[in-house]
Design an enzyme around this catalytic site. Structure first.
Site, mmCIF file in Angstrom:
data_model
loop_
_atom_site.group_PDB
_atom_site.id
_atom_site.type_symbol
_atom_site.label_atom_id
_atom_site.label_comp_id
_atom_site.label_asym_id
_atom_site.label_seq_id
_atom_site.Cartn_x
_atom_site.Cartn_y
_atom_site.Cartn_z
ATOM 1 N N HIS A 251 0.879 -1.258 -0.131
ATOM 2 C CA HIS A 251 0.057 -0.033 0.137
ATOM 3 C C HIS A 251 0.868 1.287 0.076
ATOM 4 C CE1 HIS A 251 -3.957 -1.574 0.749
ATOM 5 N NE2 HIS A 251 -3.342 -2.727 0.792
ATOM 6 N N ASP B 18 3.794 9.235 -0.796
ATOM 7 C CA ASP B 18 2.450 8.560 -0.394
ATOM 8 C C ASP B 18 2.307 7.513 -1.261
ATOM 9 O OD1 ASP B 18 0.419 7.958 1.055
ATOM 10 O OD2 ASP B 18 -0.344 10.010 1.435
HETATM 11 P P1 ADP Z 1 -2.822 6.426 5.067
HETATM 12 O O1 ADP Z 1 -3.180 4.868 4.553
HETATM 13 O O2 ADP Z 1 -1.267 6.575 4.924
HETATM 14 O O3 ADP Z 1 -3.466 6.678 6.214
HETATM 15 P P2 ADP Z 1 -4.584 7.395 2.763
HETATM 16 O O4 ADP Z 1 -5.152 8.781 2.487
HETATM 17 O O5 ADP Z 1 -4.587 6.692 1.773
HETATM 18 O O6 ADP Z 1 -3.529 7.260 3.817
HETATM 19 O O7 ADP Z 1 -5.913 6.850 4.031
HETATM 20 C C1 ADP Z 1 -6.366 7.382 4.959
HETATM 21 C C2 ADP Z 1 -7.800 6.805 5.521
HETATM 22 O O8 ADP Z 1 -8.022 7.026 6.733
HETATM 23 C C3 ADP Z 1 -8.626 7.531 4.572
HETATM 24 O O9 ADP Z 1 -9.787 6.709 4.269
HETATM 25 C C4 ADP Z 1 -9.234 8.800 5.590
HETATM 26 O O10 ADP Z 1 -10.559 9.084 5.285
HETATM 27 C C5 ADP Z 1 -9.247 8.135 6.910
HETATM 28 N N1 ADP Z 1 -8.443 9.211 7.853
HETATM 29 C C6 ADP Z 1 -7.467 9.852 7.903
HETATM 30 N N2 ADP Z 1 -7.672 10.846 8.953
HETATM 31 C C7 ADP Z 1 -8.549 10.567 9.694
HETATM 32 C C8 ADP Z 1 -9.239 10.999 10.774
HETATM 33 N N3 ADP Z 1 -8.567 12.108 11.418
HETATM 34 N N4 ADP Z 1 -10.411 10.411 11.432
HETATM 35 C C9 ADP Z 1 -10.652 9.305 10.772
HETATM 36 N N5 ADP Z 1 -10.352 8.907 9.280
HETATM 37 C C10 ADP Z 1 -9.523 9.312 9.026
HETATM 38 O O1 F6P Z 2 -1.562 2.889 3.953
HETATM 39 C C1 F6P Z 2 -0.599 2.542 5.055
HETATM 40 C C2 F6P Z 2 -0.953 1.896 6.283
HETATM 41 O O2 F6P Z 2 -0.072 1.675 7.118
HETATM 42 C C3 F6P Z 2 -1.923 0.871 6.191
HETATM 43 O O3 F6P Z 2 -1.361 -0.529 6.062
HETATM 44 C C4 F6P Z 2 -2.722 1.076 7.556
HETATM 45 O O4 F6P Z 2 -3.947 0.697 7.663
HETATM 46 C C5 F6P Z 2 -2.739 2.801 7.323
HETATM 47 O O5 F6P Z 2 -1.612 2.942 6.755
HETATM 48 C C6 F6P Z 2 -2.743 3.084 8.917
HETATM 49 O O6 F6P Z 2 -1.750 2.689 9.719
HETATM 50 P P1 F6P Z 2 -1.813 1.715 11.141
HETATM 51 O O7 F6P Z 2 -2.252 0.589 10.951
HETATM 52 O O8 F6P Z 2 -0.271 1.842 11.369
HETATM 53 O O9 F6P Z 2 -2.643 2.792 11.925
#
Ligand code: ADP
Ligand code: F6P
Length: 497
Positions: free
Chosen positions: A196, A404
């Site tokens: 991912h 990212d």
């Molecule tokens: P990562 O996997 O690195 O966290 P992504 O943008 O691909 O980044 O995915 C993040 C997911 O988590 C998205 O579905 C987003 O809506 C959710 N998310 C991010 N910040 C928050 C938050 N403060 N509260 C709830 N959900 C969140």
């Molecule tokens: O998108 C990368 C990732 O590490 C996912 O595997 C994971 O669900 C998300 O970010 C949040 O990270 P964590 O599981 O460490 O809270």
């Protein structure tokens, strides 16, 4: 014998010996490619989604749970509870069934889990794979725990498998060695791996002394999937550099006498479900939006985990630069940043939090007055349905990670907009999503002036240009949605494409 979970909800502890006995009963049943839909899907990820409450789950969890709901299957992940230190080495698994999905939560020893999760996964691999060699912490005890936890996952999974034509889909950097560990237990199923996060270029990748082991592990899978073509190319070049193994024109290499396929499968979201949530915003979100409309205030929004890869301090500096270079936005624009706590036991995350709070304080100290707070910063997780409403109510979506894998928030911002009066996405060129979303305002997050100018352009963009850009972006995220992501991966895993 292998215990099957027959009740609506049940618990069981199972062992790898059960699997080995069961495998003997299956004899030499030949594993065949084809017919992805008729084979049971088994998903493994570190974090186990909450299948009772999908509305609260993040992107990966929703995509996976949806695939499992359609075809039935099993999802193995780490339990939120730890194994009692006095317990034996046998896997302790809590099984739960909701409809056609069965989850298996594996209890792991606390200390070992921390060295695997906070240590190797998030202090070694995460910075390395996000091009941050300066933050990489190499410790032999982290690597040992990483391998040990992966071996525990393998043993637990082996005990849960019932057929050798189950398709096994492993997710993310926490579990790179899982495929090899399963092969060592004698498994001959097709096993796929999806990363991912980004895969770094070979010059950075070889900075870890473990690079050859990691490549050997990845070459034990049948399919290795990445978010973007750049990640695929970086992986193939790293294999070439480390092992002198080349990939053919179809992305397949011959490793240890077996074909390994490497491809790009950009992850997507369920566009209609997210748009529906955005449309049904909570009352207070609507009231806040009406208040801003009356005051003529525009809102810029950022939603992220509080991770150093997301470029959050630079984003706040860019907003401050907007106010400096385009003073007409003073008292006319506000920036809402929701940054949820994450991985707080890792030092680099405590540092980024302090840095972000200092930056928000400095900008507000300089510009705020009694009637206007330029930056509103919220440090907690917010329910998804609320996030969707907030994204819809914001005129600009600001997504500027320094690196990212994909960034699902960029796609969620597009899905949440009112197509008749959409907002504008300002997107980092270093997010995987930038490959697909070229109609966004694409910026270099390292250049503060460039981001500030893109913000000014977004805030002033006429309706006609906003709807044209949004229409093209919406088409794109519909084409590459969550269903297409899992269909294409599973079809490759079943050997159909
Ligand atoms: P990562 O996997 O690195 O966290 P992504 O943008 O691909 O980044 O995915 C993040 C997911 O988590 C998205 O579905 C987003 O809506 C959710 N998310 C991010 N910040 C928050 C938050 N403060 N509260 C709830 N959900 C969140
Ligand atoms: O998108 C990368 C990732 O590490 C996912 O595997 C994971 O669900 C998300 O970010 C949040 O990270 P964590 O599981 O460490 O809270």
């Amino acid at each position: 014998m292998l215990q099957q979970n027959k009740g609506a909800v049940s618990e069981a502890s199972q062992t790898a010996d059960d699997f080995i006995e069961h495998k003997a009963l299956l004899g030499e049943a030949k594993q065949t490619a084809g017919d992805a839909m008729s084979r049971r899907l088994v998903v493994v990820s570190n974090r186990l989604g909450n299948i009772r409450d999908l509305a609260q789950a993040g992107g990966l969890a929703v995509g996976v749970a949806d695939a499992l709901a359609r075809r039935g299957g099993l999802w193995l992940g780490a339990s939120a509870e730890y194994q009692d230190s006095a317990a034996s080495d046998e896997p302790l698994i809590h099984l739960e069934r909701v409809g056609r999905i069965e989850t298996a939560a594996l209890a792991l020893p606390r200390q070992e889990y921390s060295q695997y999760y906070n240590g190797y996964a998030n202090s070694t691999l995460w910075p390395l794979f996000h091009y941050r060699l300066d933050l990489v912490d190499h410790r032999s005890e982290f690597l040992d725990a990483y391998r040990q936890i992966n071996a525990r996952f393998a043993k637990a999974l082996a005990g849960l498998l019932s057929r050798n034509d189950d398709l096994i889909w492993v997710h993310d950097y926490h579990l790179i060695p899982l495929g090899a560990a399963l092969r060592r237990l004698g498994l001959r199923n097709r096993i796929g791996f999806f990363l991912h996060i980004p895969f770094p270029p070979p010059d950075l990748f070889v900075a870890t002394p473990d690079h050859e082991e990691l490549i050997n592990d990845l070459l034990e899978y049948d399919v290795v999937g990445f978010q973007t073509e750049t990640d695929v190319a970086n992986f193939r070049r790293s294999v070439q550099t480390t092992k002198s193994i080349a990939f053919d024109g179809n992305g397949t290499a011959n490793a240890n006498g077996r074909p390994v396929s490497s491809r790009c499968f950009p992850i997507g979201i369920d566009v209609d479900a997210f748009a529906r949530m955005a449309n049904e915003a909570a009352e207070d979100v609507q009231i806040d939006s009406m208040r801003r409309q009356i005051l003529g205030l525009k809102q810029i929004i950022g939603i992220d985990r509080l991770d150093y890869s997301k470029g959050l301090p630079g984003r706040m500096q860019a907003f401050a630069r907007l106010l400096e270079r385009h003073p007409e936005h003073e008292r006319a624009a506000t920036y809402l940043q929701i940054a949820s706590p994450t991985r707080e036991q890792v030092g680099a995350y405590a540092e980024i939090r302090a840095q972000l709070e200092a930056t928000a304080g400095a900008v507000n100290g300089k510009y705020a007055d009694l009637a206007w707070t330029p930056i509103r910063y919220i440090h907690r997780a917010v329910p998804r349905s609320r996030l969707a409403g907030l994204l819809r109510a914001s005129q600009v979506g600001l997504v500027t990670p320094l690196r990212d894998g994909m960034n699902l928030v960029a796609k969620e911002y597009i899905a949440a907009q009112d197509p008749a009066n959409p907002g504008v996405l300002v997107l980092s060129r270093f997010a995987g999503a930038a490959d697909e979303l070229s109609e966004a305002l694409i910026v270099n997050p390292y250049v503060v002036d460039e981001v500030a100018d893109a913000l000014a352009k977004a805030l002033a963009m006429p309706l006609e240009e906003r709807t044209a850009r949004h229409g093209a972006l919406l088409d794109r995220i519909r084409r590459n949605d969550a269903a297409e992501w899992r269909r294409s991966f599973l079809s490759a895993l079943a050997g159909e494409s």
